[in-house]
Every structure is written in C-alpha cells, then in structure tokens.
Design an enzyme around this catalytic site. Structure first.
Site, short mmCIF file in Angstrom:
data_model
loop_
_atom_site.label_atom_id
_atom_site.label_comp_id
_atom_site.label_asym_id
_atom_site.label_seq_id
_atom_site.Cartn_x
_atom_site.Cartn_y
_atom_site.Cartn_z
N PRO A 10 -0.40 6.76 11.30
CA PRO A 10 -0.43 7.29 9.79
C PRO A 10 0.86 7.97 9.46
O PRO A 10 1.04 8.39 9.33
CB PRO A 10 -1.57 8.10 9.94
CG PRO A 10 -2.45 7.65 10.50
CD PRO A 10 -1.57 6.76 11.74
N LYS A 41 -0.36 0.56 10.13
CA LYS A 41 -1.15 1.77 10.11
C LYS A 41 -1.91 2.02 11.26
O LYS A 41 -2.04 1.14 12.15
CB LYS A 41 -2.16 1.88 8.95
CG LYS A 41 -1.59 1.61 7.67
CD LYS A 41 -0.62 2.60 7.09
CE LYS A 41 -0.06 2.11 5.66
NZ LYS A 41 0.92 2.69 5.42
N ASP A 42 -2.27 3.36 11.43
CA ASP A 42 -2.70 3.74 12.91
C ASP A 42 -3.99 3.10 13.18
O ASP A 42 -4.72 2.41 12.19
CB ASP A 42 -2.90 5.16 12.67
CG ASP A 42 -3.00 5.97 14.13
OD1 ASP A 42 -2.65 5.29 15.07
OD2 ASP A 42 -3.02 7.16 13.95
N LYS A 43 -4.37 2.83 14.41
CA LYS A 43 -5.79 2.54 14.60
C LYS A 43 -6.92 3.43 14.53
O LYS A 43 -7.96 3.26 13.54
CB LYS A 43 -5.77 1.92 16.02
CG LYS A 43 -7.02 1.47 16.57
CD LYS A 43 -7.11 1.03 17.98
CE LYS A 43 -8.56 0.56 18.26
NZ LYS A 43 -8.67 0.31 19.83
#
Length: 656
Positions: free
Chosen positions: A66, A288-290
């Site tokens: 993020p 984007k982040d997991k």
C-alpha cells in the site's frame, strides 16, 4: 533504538516499566490470526505507495505495498517464504533475516516516546484507496453497468452448459484434435440460436459460429475461422474480435477493483482466467498490497462492462464496479499516490503519547526510507546480489542466488540448493524444483541452456524487472544508509551543500539561500552516472561507501546497458497529507472497527463499539505520494522496527 516490524504480524516494542501495567490485560486478547499472518505476497511487509515518482525516484517504475505498494512489483520477492506453521518455528527460521539497522534504517524524527500496537492483525485493518492522476480517490460505490444496445443479453452468460463451455475452451486453445464443437439447439427458435451464437463469440474470442442441420436437428457449430492464426490473436490479446466491438464505444473498459487479501497481479490472473483472456490486456497505475483491502482503477481492452459485472456473482474476495468506457489504457506511475486507513490494535500508548506522535507525523512527517520489503526476507538480501552484479562478479551472483541459506524457505528450495551445493549440476538441481518459475529455477534453466561459463546469458533468462530489482535494491540500501548519516550529521534543517530540486533538476543549496529552504525541500541521490551529490560530508560518505563495495561512484555505467545506473533523487522527509486519527475502545478483536466501500454498498451498519472496552485501537488515515512506504510512516508513530525478523520474535513472545 527500539525496533519492530510490520509484516502482517503485530508491532511490539520491548516492554518498559510503563508497559507492565497493561501486560496482563493485553495478553488476554485473542490473536489467533496473528500466527497465520505472513509476508504479503512474498514481499516483506510493507506498504509502499505504488509508482515511483519519476522526478524523485530511481530508474525503476513502481513501488510495492500500500504505499508500500509497488515498485512495479520489484518489491515482490522472487521466492515465497514458507511462513506457515507455528509461530515459534517461523521465528526460529527468521533469526537469519534482516533487521532495519541491517539496511540503514536507524533514525526517527519525532521526540515522543514509542508504544506498542498490532498492525494487520486482520487484513481488514489496512485499507488502501488509490489516488488517480486527477487527485480523485478511487471508491467502489456503483455496481451499475453502462447501458449499451449492442451488449449481449443476460441470457448469453447462462445459455451454455458447463460441458459446452469446457469443450469450447479446449477448442479455443487448440487443446484437442477437434476442429469444431457442435451444440444442439434444444428449443429451436431463431432467438435461441442468436443467443447461442452471441454467447460463443463473446465468451470465446477467436471462435466463429454457423448453423447446421444434422438428422433433422439444429446445431450451432463453433470453429476457428483462421485456425492457429486466430489463436495467436487470442494469446496476444491485442485484437480480441475487433469486428464485434462498436466503433462508438471506447476500446477500454475502466473499472474499480475492490479486493481483499490478494495482490494486484494475482487478482488480474484470476480475472484473466475467468474471462479466458491473457493478463496483458489489463492495465493499471500501481500494484497494491496483498494483506489489505485495496481499491484501485483497472482498464481492460475490449471486454464489456456486462461481462465484468457478471464476475461479481462468482468471484470471492473481489468486487468490480464504477464501469466506464474510455479510449486509453492506464499507465504505471500515473497515480498521485494512495490514501490509507489503518487500525493499530492493542495500543499501549497514553493519550498524550498518541497525540504527540500523530501531531509530529502531520507537522514534520517521517524519514522517507525504503521499507524492508525492498531487501527481501531471507538470509541473502537482494542488495547483496545487486552489488555483485554492479561489480561484474557473476560467479558471486550465481552463488548468492543458488547456495544453501539458513532461514525461512519452502522445502523444495532447500532440496534444490543442497543438490546444487553437492553437484553444481543445473539439471540435477532443477529436478528438485516442482515450480520452475522462481528465480532459482529460471537461473538453473539458463545455466542448462548456456553453460556454466556463460553466467551472464544464463542470468538474462530471468525477467528484466526481476533482474533490475537487485540493483535497485542496492541503490536503496545506499540511499537509506546515507540518509541516516545525513540526519545524524545535520538534523532536521537544510544546510549549505544539500540538494534540492528546481523542476526536475537538482541544484545545491548555497550559504546565502539556506534560509529559503526547509528539510522538506531536501533531496538525496540514488547513486548513478547522471546525478550530483551533496557538497558536504555526506557527498564524501557516498564515495567511501561505494569504494568499500569495490565500486567507482564516478563510473556507474555497466558494460551491460541494462545494469547501468543513471540514478535519481528522492525527498528525505515526507509529510503525509489528510492526516486524521481516533482512539477507539473494543472488546472483540474479530470485529471490524470501520466500514469499507463494500460494507456501505451492502448497507451494513457501522460497528457498535463499547465506550469502555478492554482494548484500545488507534485508527489513522493519511495520504502518501508514489514510492513512499506506509510502514515507514507507522514506524515513526510507534517508534518500532518493521522487520519481519524483529516483528516475529516479538510476536512469538507475545503468543506464549
């Protein structure tokens, strides 16, 4: 200096006497999820604001998490850590991992006393909304589909049986010897036949259809109009059925993707599979982040909003909406940044500590370090491989990637490394790998193809972005160390000899102008052949660090052009925008502490929280520009080390 880490584990600091009073109460909180949390998609735990700002960043394209979101997936590790299992065993494996001080992250800018908190106890405690190039924050708030008379009917998606779809997919991909597939028309009407024709053509691009009579029955016959040429078009996905796309409609369907606990590339691969297209027809501004809930804009070439909306009925952890047609794709780096909503649970800080910490974050900011995921999670940091590449030491590159290493790794990688150490036989080591797409498998295939005396060509089999990740990691390592030295030497003020940007050009701050600048104007270079360095002690420190690594700061061009570093500039202090915070009480660690876009669309009420709960959480919101790491902002608030090694060790103690 206290340290902590930010994986999806909790952030805790060593307990001071002031913390002891809260210890018994905190221990009682359930944190069963914590032992399961792992590295975000192979990355270390960060959250970087996706694309690097081209004027400030290095030669890379995008940063991950993020706002540890994406350096064009560079921050995604090339191997996945095997973090499953009990927390003690993982902590034992992570004893060989990196801490912040190993990669130059050593300073804070605020004066408050740090405190403990748990980050990402639940992935829903970390929400990221992309900020587009127009400054608009992406939200999922509309499931409606643009009305288009040329869209197929809803029946298109249900008229074919699962068996028909399986046979058509095999035909489309030429997986069998059939040259056509016959679908019997049970209810023989012109309208029914038309729907089947539309269904085949829209769901299986590259296939054509015709109607035939066989034994008194009507059949729709699906076939490849141009044989393998048609398949080639489907595989490249550059021209999915041009003739069936209305000229008045934009070629790209833009939509908002809401996803939970899955990274961007995984999400696109799933969408591609369900749509039966190649992933390269999708475009986006940043990954984007997991381990988070993320909301971002995606564009896809010549897929209708109707088909995309249909996926909402069958996909888990995804929602698609806010559809529109446009004439352009999205490009990496076009975003302005990301807006974060973060919950830190089980906080131990007093109201005064929290107020001081958050005021400092809003007014001063945080050191713009490259976060831990930039450097990998195993015992061999990515910057060491990058340094060997720049030194032209290819035997060292091969050894660092393939040699046995202590720490967290999947079992098959351990066996592969052991075989390599024993035999130095690429074929034998490759047999130990069930998954050949990891960097070790790619390098071994290269060695098998080009031989042990041509490591450069063998290494070249690894995808370019992954190869560049290593040298960008080394640049980041140097930058982190130099910024720590700069803060230690000169503090939080601009001084003569510092660098600042005039447009995209770096200039030195002169003695007579120093009062016109603040620390927020100061940039520092990532080493390269096209940058200048500070004129004070830190300029010499750059040279000394590179000399110690057997590199010449005045000759950063490599004989292989891809590995020549032009360098770039990066602000040393970032001041987040739109900073807000609130301390809330709660009893149940499983309940969400705020509503998401999906909650609002589904009409879910705000969570009802007790006025005097057993536990306290800090809800914080802030916006960050591209290529900055949200975990570094949170680190400044908590005053903790965000490395997986430190985080896991602290968390393991917490779980006992």
């Amino acid at each position: 200096m206290e340290t902590v880490e930010m994986n999806s584990v909790s952030l805790k600091r060593p307990r001071s006497e002031d913390d002891v009073a809260n210890a018994d109460e905190i221990k009682r909180q359930k944190i069963s999820e914590k032992s399961k949390t792992g590295n975000d998609s192979g990355q270390s735990v960060e959250t970087v604001t996706d694309q690097p700002d081209k004027s400030l960043l290095e030669d890379t394209k995008n940063e991950i998490i993020p706002n540890e979101e994406s350096e064009e997936q560079e921050d995604e590790e090339l191997e996945d850590s095997d973090e499953d299992g009990d927390p003690e065993s993982f902590a034992d494996m992570m004893k060989h991992g990196l801490t912040e001080s190993d990669v130059g992250i050593t300073k804070f800018v605020s004066s408050h006393k740090g405190f403990s908190g748990i980050l990402k106890e639940r992935y829903s405690d970390f929400v990221v909304h992309e900020i587009g190039k127009d400054g608009r924050v992406s939200h999922l708030d509309d499931f409606s589909v643009p009305v288009d008379d040329e869209d197929p009917s809803e029946e298109t998606f249900t008229v074919l049986s699962d068996e028909d779809k399986q046979r058509l997919e095999e035909l489309q991909l030429l997986k069998n010897k059939e040259t056509s597939v016959a679908i019997e028309v049970i209810e023989d009407t012109k309208e029914k036949r038309t729907v089947i024709h539309q269904a085949v053509k829209s769901l299986f691009p590259g296939l054509e259809t015709k109607t035939e009579d066989r034994d008194g029955k009507k059949y729709i016959i699906a076939y490849h109009a141009a044989g393998k040429k048609a398949l080639a078009k489907v595989r490249t996905a550059t021209d999915p059925r041009k003739h069936s796309w209305p000229k008045s409609r934009g070629s790209y369907c833009h939509f908002v993707l809401y996803k939970e606990n899955k990274d961007t590339m995984d999400a696109i691969n799933v969408l591609s599979k369900f749509l039966r297209v190649k992933p390269n027809i999708f475009s986006y501004m940043g990954t984007k982040d997991k381990r988070a809930i993320t909301v971002q804009e995606i564009a896809v070439l010549r897929i209708t909003a109707q088909r995309l909306a249909h996926l909402n009925k069958c996909l888990m952890n995804f929602k698609l909406g806010n559809f529109s047609y446009k004439n352009h794709p999205l490009k990496l780096g076009e975003l302005q940044g990301n807006h974060f909503t973060v919950v830190l649970r089980n906080i131990t800080g007093t109201d005064g500590q929290i107020e001081q910490a958050m005021h400092s974050l809003r007014e001063i900011g945080f050191i713009n370090y490259y976060g831990m995921q930039r450097f990998g999670t195993t015992a061999v940091p990515t910057y060491q491989i990058g340094r060997a590449i720049l030194q032209n030491n290819w035997n060292e590159v091969m050894d660092l990637i393939l040699k046995p290493r202590p720490g967290a790794e999947k079992g098959y990688l351990v066996k592969c490394r052991e075989e390599w150490a024993k035999t130095k036989d690429p074929a034998a080591a490759l047999k130990k790998l069930p998954v050949k797409r990891c960097v070790e498998g790619q390098l071994l295939r290269g060695l098998l193809k080009y031989g042990m005396k041509n490591i450069i060509s063998a290494f070249g089999i690894i995808p370019r972005n992954n190869r560049l990740m290593y040298i960008h990691s080394y640049q980041s390592y140097v930058w982190n160390n130099m910024v720590s030295k700069r803060i230690e030497e000169y503090g939080l003020r601009a001084v003569p000899g510092d660098l600042t940007l005039k447009g995209a050009t770096a200039v030195h701050i002169e003695e007579g102008d120093v009062d016109n600048y603040t620390i927020h104007d100061v940039v520092m270079p990532l080493p390269g052949f096209d940058v200048i360095y500070p004129k004070h002690k830190i300029g010499e420190a750059y040279k000394e660090m590179l000399v110690a690594d057997n590199l010449d700061i005045n000759n950063m061009r490599h004989k292989i052009r891809d590995y020549s570093l032009s360098g770039a500039y990066r602000k040393i202090i970032i001041r987040p925008q739109n900073v807000n915070w609130e301390v809330v009480a709660y009893d149940d660690p499983r309940i969400p502490l705020f509503t998401t876009d999906l909650d609002k669309l589904e009409g879910k009420p705000l969570p009802v929280l007790p006025t005097d709960g057993k536990f306290r959480a800090l809800k914080m919101e802030f916006s960050l520009p591209p290529s900055t790491y949200a975990t570094m902002a949170i680190r400044e608030v908590l005053k903790m080390d965000t490395s997986i090694k430190n985080q896991t060790q602290l968390n393991t103690t917490w779980l006992r």
